[in-house]
Design a protein around this motif. Structure first.
Motif, PDB file in Angstrom:
ATOM      1  N   ASP A 102     -42.195  20.122 -33.228  1.00 32.83           N
ATOM      2  CA  ASP A 102     -41.434  18.880 -33.314  1.00 32.83           C
ATOM      3  C   ASP A 102     -41.544  18.175 -31.975  1.00 32.83           C
ATOM      4  OD1 ASP A 102     -39.039  17.811 -35.382  1.00 32.83           O
ATOM      5  OD2 ASP A 102     -38.961  16.996 -33.355  1.00 32.83           O
TER       6      ASP A 102
ATOM      7  N   ASP B  47     -32.361  23.415 -32.166  1.00 30.40           N
ATOM      8  CA  ASP B  47     -31.625  23.638 -33.414  1.00 30.40           C
ATOM      9  C   ASP B  47     -32.383  24.586 -34.341  1.00 30.40           C
ATOM     10  OD1 ASP B  47     -29.727  21.840 -32.494  1.00 30.40           O
ATOM     11  OD2 ASP B  47     -30.390  20.186 -33.792  1.00 30.40           O
TER      12      ASP B  47
ATOM     13  N   LYS C 289     -34.390  19.149 -31.566  1.00 26.86           N
ATOM     14  CA  LYS C 289     -34.726  19.694 -32.893  1.00 26.86           C
ATOM     15  C   LYS C 289     -35.293  21.108 -32.774  1.00 26.86           C
ATOM     16  CE  LYS C 289     -33.828  16.019 -35.376  1.00 26.86           C
ATOM     17  NZ  LYS C 289     -32.738  15.964 -36.302  1.00 26.86           N
TER      18      LYS C 289
END
Length: 143
Positions: A5, A13, A10
């Motif tokens: 990503d 996470d 992100k």
């Protein structure tokens, strides 16, 4: 397995959500237009709900194909946001809202172009099954 990503948030996470999975997943910040891997590194490459964020989906598909071995699988799943169906009393307002939603994304209508992107990608990338849009939802016929 590797996840890429452009956002460090992100990636953080994703790492948190996969703690304790039986398979290790290597998450990395990366650029879909210049994947940090040698040619033919992977047996498969997948992008799910990514292409509508991209300025150049064709370039991203070419890069995915580059890092996938000959005979491997490249899978892309995304939406054509113009084909969303919303039941509302004011149809004209609903159309304008949905059109705005599609327009605010880099490639909000990419879902309808996926078969063509695969066909244009060259002989190393083969088009598999594609879902053909809102009128053919009950079928998985080839487009």
């Amino acid at each position: 397995m590797v996840g890429i990503d452009a956002s460090e948030d992100k990636i953080r996470d994703a790492r948190a959500q996969t703690l304790g999975l039986p398979r290790p997943v290597d998450f990395r910040v990366g650029d879909v237009y210049a994947l940090p891997f040698e040619d033919a590194t992977f047996d498969a490459c997948r992008a799910d709900r990514v292409f509508h964020h991209l300025v150049d989906p064709r370039k991203a598909l070419a890069e995915m194909a580059r890092v996938t071995r000959s005979g491997g699988r490249v899978a892309v799943s995304d939406t054509d946001y113009d084909s969303l169906i919303v039941e509302a009393a004011d149809r004209e307002l609903t159309r304008r809202i949905l059109e705005h939603h599609a327009d605010r994304m880099e490639s909000g209508r990419v879902g309808r172009t996926l078969p063509g992107l695969f066909l244009d990608a060259g002989p190393g990338v083969r088009l598999g099954h594609a879902l053909c849009g809102p009128r053919d939802r009950s079928t998985t016929k080839r487009c």
